[in-house]
Design a protein around this motif. Structure first.
Motif, PDB file in Angstrom:
ATOM      1  N   VAL A 213      88.251  58.870   2.980  1.00  0.00           N
ATOM      2  CA  VAL A 213      88.560  57.691   3.782  1.00  0.00           C
ATOM      3  C   VAL A 213      90.076  57.505   3.875  1.00  0.00           C
ATOM      4  CG1 VAL A 213      88.248  55.189   4.013  1.00  0.00           C
ATOM      5  CG2 VAL A 213      86.415  56.598   3.022  1.00  0.00           C
ATOM      6  N   ALA A 214      90.538  57.171   5.068  1.00  0.00           N
ATOM      7  CA  ALA A 214      91.925  56.753   5.276  1.00  0.00           C
ATOM      8  C   ALA A 214      91.911  55.448   6.050  1.00  0.00           C
ATOM      9  CB  ALA A 214      92.714  57.809   6.035  1.00  0.00           C
ATOM     10  N   MET A 215      92.741  54.496   5.646  1.00  0.00           N
ATOM     11  CA  MET A 215      92.866  53.221   6.335  1.00  0.00           C
ATOM     12  C   MET A 215      94.243  53.152   6.981  1.00  0.00           C
ATOM     13  SD  MET A 215      91.226  50.538   3.599  1.00  0.00           S
ATOM     14  CE  MET A 215      89.656  50.850   2.771  1.00  0.00           C
ATOM     15  N   ASP A 216      94.259  52.947   8.285  1.00  0.00           N
ATOM     16  CA  ASP A 216      95.510  52.848   9.036  1.00  0.00           C
ATOM     17  C   ASP A 216      96.397  54.075   8.809  1.00  0.00           C
ATOM     18  OD1 ASP A 216      94.691  50.293   9.912  1.00  0.00           O
ATOM     19  OD2 ASP A 216      95.514  49.384   8.099  1.00  0.00           O
ATOM     20  N   GLY A 217      95.774  55.233   8.687  1.00  0.00           N
ATOM     21  CA  GLY A 217      96.501  56.483   8.557  1.00  0.00           C
ATOM     22  C   GLY A 217      96.901  56.872   7.154  1.00  0.00           C
ATOM     23  N   THR A 218      96.587  56.020   6.161  1.00  0.00           N
ATOM     24  CA  THR A 218      96.949  56.307   4.773  1.00  0.00           C
ATOM     25  C   THR A 218      95.704  56.616   3.957  1.00  0.00           C
ATOM     26  OG1 THR A 218      98.855  54.827   4.907  1.00  0.00           O
ATOM     27  CG2 THR A 218      98.067  55.414   2.703  1.00  0.00           C
ATOM     28  N   PRO A 219      95.678  57.740   3.233  1.00  0.00           N
ATOM     29  CA  PRO A 219      94.502  58.050   2.404  1.00  0.00           C
ATOM     30  C   PRO A 219      94.175  56.906   1.456  1.00  0.00           C
ATOM     31  CG  PRO A 219      95.951  59.955   2.514  1.00  0.00           C
ATOM     32  CD  PRO A 219      96.692  58.817   3.157  1.00  0.00           C
ATOM     33  N   ARG A 221      92.943  55.415  -1.807  1.00  0.00           N
ATOM     34  CA  ARG A 221      92.745  55.712  -3.214  1.00  0.00           C
ATOM     35  C   ARG A 221      92.570  54.404  -3.970  1.00  0.00           C
ATOM     36  NH1 ARG A 221      93.861  60.979  -4.542  1.00  0.00           N
ATOM     37  NH2 ARG A 221      94.985  62.199  -2.966  1.00  0.00           N
ATOM     38  N   THR A 222      91.881  54.480  -5.084  1.00  0.00           N
ATOM     39  CA  THR A 222      91.724  53.299  -5.927  1.00  0.00           C
ATOM     40  C   THR A 222      92.987  53.105  -6.755  1.00  0.00           C
ATOM     41  OG1 THR A 222      90.808  54.505  -7.819  1.00  0.00           O
ATOM     42  CG2 THR A 222      89.258  53.798  -6.098  1.00  0.00           C
ATOM     43  N   ALA A 223      93.027  51.993  -7.478  1.00  0.00           N
ATOM     44  CA  ALA A 223      94.168  51.728  -8.347  1.00  0.00           C
ATOM     45  C   ALA A 223      94.315  52.798  -9.425  1.00  0.00           C
ATOM     46  CB  ALA A 223      94.027  50.350  -8.983  1.00  0.00           C
ATOM     47  N   ASP A 224      93.225  53.510  -9.726  1.00  0.00           N
ATOM     48  CA  ASP A 224      93.271  54.602 -10.706  1.00  0.00           C
ATOM     49  C   ASP A 224      93.667  55.931 -10.076  1.00  0.00           C
ATOM     50  OD1 ASP A 224      92.496  52.939 -12.796  1.00  0.00           O
ATOM     51  OD2 ASP A 224      90.367  53.226 -12.375  1.00  0.00           O
ATOM     52  N   GLY A 225      93.881  55.942  -8.770  1.00  0.00           N
ATOM     53  CA  GLY A 225      94.306  57.160  -8.095  1.00  0.00           C
ATOM     54  C   GLY A 225      93.183  58.009  -7.548  1.00  0.00           C
ATOM     55  N   ASP A 226      91.931  57.557  -7.664  1.00  0.00           N
ATOM     56  CA  ASP A 226      90.797  58.338  -7.187  1.00  0.00           C
ATOM     57  C   ASP A 226      90.604  58.132  -5.687  1.00  0.00           C
ATOM     58  OD1 ASP A 226      90.214  59.243  -9.778  1.00  0.00           O
ATOM     59  OD2 ASP A 226      89.036  57.441 -10.206  1.00  0.00           O
ATOM     60  N   ARG A 227      90.277  59.232  -4.969  1.00  0.00           N
ATOM     61  CA  ARG A 227      89.984  59.114  -3.558  1.00  0.00           C
ATOM     62  C   ARG A 227      88.688  58.355  -3.359  1.00  0.00           C
ATOM     63  NH1 ARG A 227      92.498  62.022   0.561  1.00  0.00           N
ATOM     64  NH2 ARG A 227      91.316  60.535   1.814  1.00  0.00           N
ATOM     65  N   VAL A 228      88.655  57.512  -2.330  1.00  0.00           N
ATOM     66  CA  VAL A 228      87.419  56.855  -1.906  1.00  0.00           C
ATOM     67  C   VAL A 228      86.759  57.788  -0.901  1.00  0.00           C
ATOM     68  CG1 VAL A 228      86.421  54.844  -0.778  1.00  0.00           C
ATOM     69  CG2 VAL A 228      88.376  54.577  -2.325  1.00  0.00           C
ATOM     70  N   ALA A 229      85.561  58.271  -1.226  1.00  0.00           N
ATOM     71  CA  ALA A 229      84.968  59.348  -0.434  1.00  0.00           C
ATOM     72  C   ALA A 229      83.448  59.268  -0.479  1.00  0.00           C
ATOM     73  CB  ALA A 229      85.445  60.706  -0.960  1.00  0.00           C
ATOM     74  N   PRO A 230      82.832  58.572   0.476  1.00  0.00           N
ATOM     75  CA  PRO A 230      81.372  58.474   0.513  1.00  0.00           C
ATOM     76  C   PRO A 230      80.720  59.777   0.931  1.00  0.00           C
ATOM     77  CG  PRO A 230      82.319  57.444   2.444  1.00  0.00           C
ATOM     78  CD  PRO A 230      83.476  57.807   1.556  1.00  0.00           C
ATOM     79  N   ARG A 231      79.436  59.899   0.627  1.00  0.00           N
ATOM     80  CA  ARG A 231      78.647  61.052   1.072  1.00  0.00           C
ATOM     81  C   ARG A 231      78.155  60.867   2.499  1.00  0.00           C
ATOM     82  NH1 ARG A 231      75.898  64.370  -2.174  1.00  0.00           N
ATOM     83  NH2 ARG A 231      75.652  65.502  -0.210  1.00  0.00           N
ATOM     84  N   THR A 232      77.894  59.615   2.882  1.00  0.00           N
ATOM     85  CA  THR A 232      77.383  59.314   4.222  1.00  0.00           C
ATOM     86  C   THR A 232      78.193  58.171   4.819  1.00  0.00           C
ATOM     87  OG1 THR A 232      75.131  59.959   3.576  1.00  0.00           O
ATOM     88  CG2 THR A 232      75.352  58.624   5.573  1.00  0.00           C
TER      89      THR A 232
END
Length: 310
Positions: A213-219, A221-232
């Motif tokens: 996921v990217a919001m407004d062109g920026t990847p 990530r959570t505060a812990d640095g993990d990418r937010v990445a759903p399966r569907t």
């Protein structure tokens, strides 16, 4: 519970190509929100801010389900639904909208964590089948991060919030089906959904089998640095119209209709599938089907539903 019950991205043994292989989420020990192993647990929805000053979010990667809703001035907010996991902290938490009440009715009587509401909306919230959990309702569940600017610094502790709503409905069938991907679809490497003042881009990662996921062109990530990445990812085309409410600045609050029917695009396994959605009543779940009318299975894992005006 075996992994084969809900399937992977291939065809189920003994299934002819093109046949529906979607399965029911009623199996014991399986989440009806993700299709993954999970114990029955109460539902907590959290209204999360996602304008640039509110980023990065905390706890978003642990949600079973994330809805994207349009709010005033063309911006968006997230409604994250938790049952399978309870992260220690979620936020930043922001205020509720009228659309949330209709959307959440399909969950039974869940708990809703939010920062507050305008006074004219509170009677509707009190009459809705949910447990409202503002800082005033559950003061021990919230805190402010003094290192971040207000109002983007309010956070909730899910465990403490649910302690204030012990009768919240446990996760139940809301219409989702999980299993092997349907036949067909088109290859999709990237898909962008645009709002008047926000955009979301979902990019397929073949190695991770997820949509970054990217919001407004920026990847994202959570505060812990993990990418937010759903399966569907489901892009659900809905009616959005002005409500009778306005924000403090005078901007009209949009109302998103989630009861009815329409078209959708379901992104899973690097492909896009045209779909139909149907939710005949507010108390019922939302089903997604192929153009031929067969249940359209999601990939087991986190699901994002992007509610986009048609």
């Amino acid at each position: 519970m075996t992994a084969g019950l809900y399937g992977c991205s291939g065809s189920a043994p003994g299934t002819r190509p093109g046949a529906s292989t979607a399965t029911s989420p009623h199996g014991e020990g399986v989440s009806p929100f993700t299709g993954l192993p999970a114990e029955p647990a109460p539902v907590l929805a959290v209204k999360i801010d996602n304008v640039p000053p509110a980023r990065p979010p905390t706890g978003l990667d642990a949600a079973d389900l994330v809805y994207v809703e349009q709010v005033e001035a063309g911006q968006t907010r997230l409604l994250a639904v938790y049952a399978s996991q309870r992260p220690r902290t979620v936020g930043p938490v922001r205020s509720a909208r009228e659309s949330d009440l209709e959307l959440l009715r399909q969950f039974g009587r869940p708990a809703l964590a939010y920062s507050g509401e305008q006074s004219a909306l509170r009677p509707l919230i009190d009459a809705a089948p949910l447990f409202p959990l503002t800082p005033g309702d559950a003061p021990g569940a919230y805190f402010r991060d003094r290192d971040r600017p207000a109002p983007h610094n309010l956070y909730v502790r899910p465990e403490r919030a649910l302690a204030a709503a012990p009768e919240a409905t446990k996760a139940k069938d809301i219409g989702f089906r999980f299993g092997p991907a349907p036949a067909g679809g088109r290859p999709v490497n990237e898909h962008t959904v645009r709002y008047p003042a926000a955009r979301f881009t979902f990019t397929w990662s073949e190695g991770d089998r997820r949509w970054n996921v990217a919001m407004d062109g920026t990847p994202t990530r959570t505060a812990d640095g993990d990418r937010v990445a759903p399966r569907t990812v489901v892009v659900q085309n809905v009616d959005v119209h002005p409500s009778r409410f306005r924000d403090r600045g005078g901007s009209v609050t949009p109302y998103t209709e989630t009861v009815g029917s329409g078209t959708a695009l379901v992104l899973r396994d690097g492909r896009g599938h045209e779909a139909r959605w149907s939710r005949p009543s507010a108390d019922g779940g939302t089903t997604f089907t192929t153009p031929a009318g067969q249940p359209l299975a999601f990939a087991p894992g986190q699901v994002w539903v992007v509610l986009k005006g048609r």
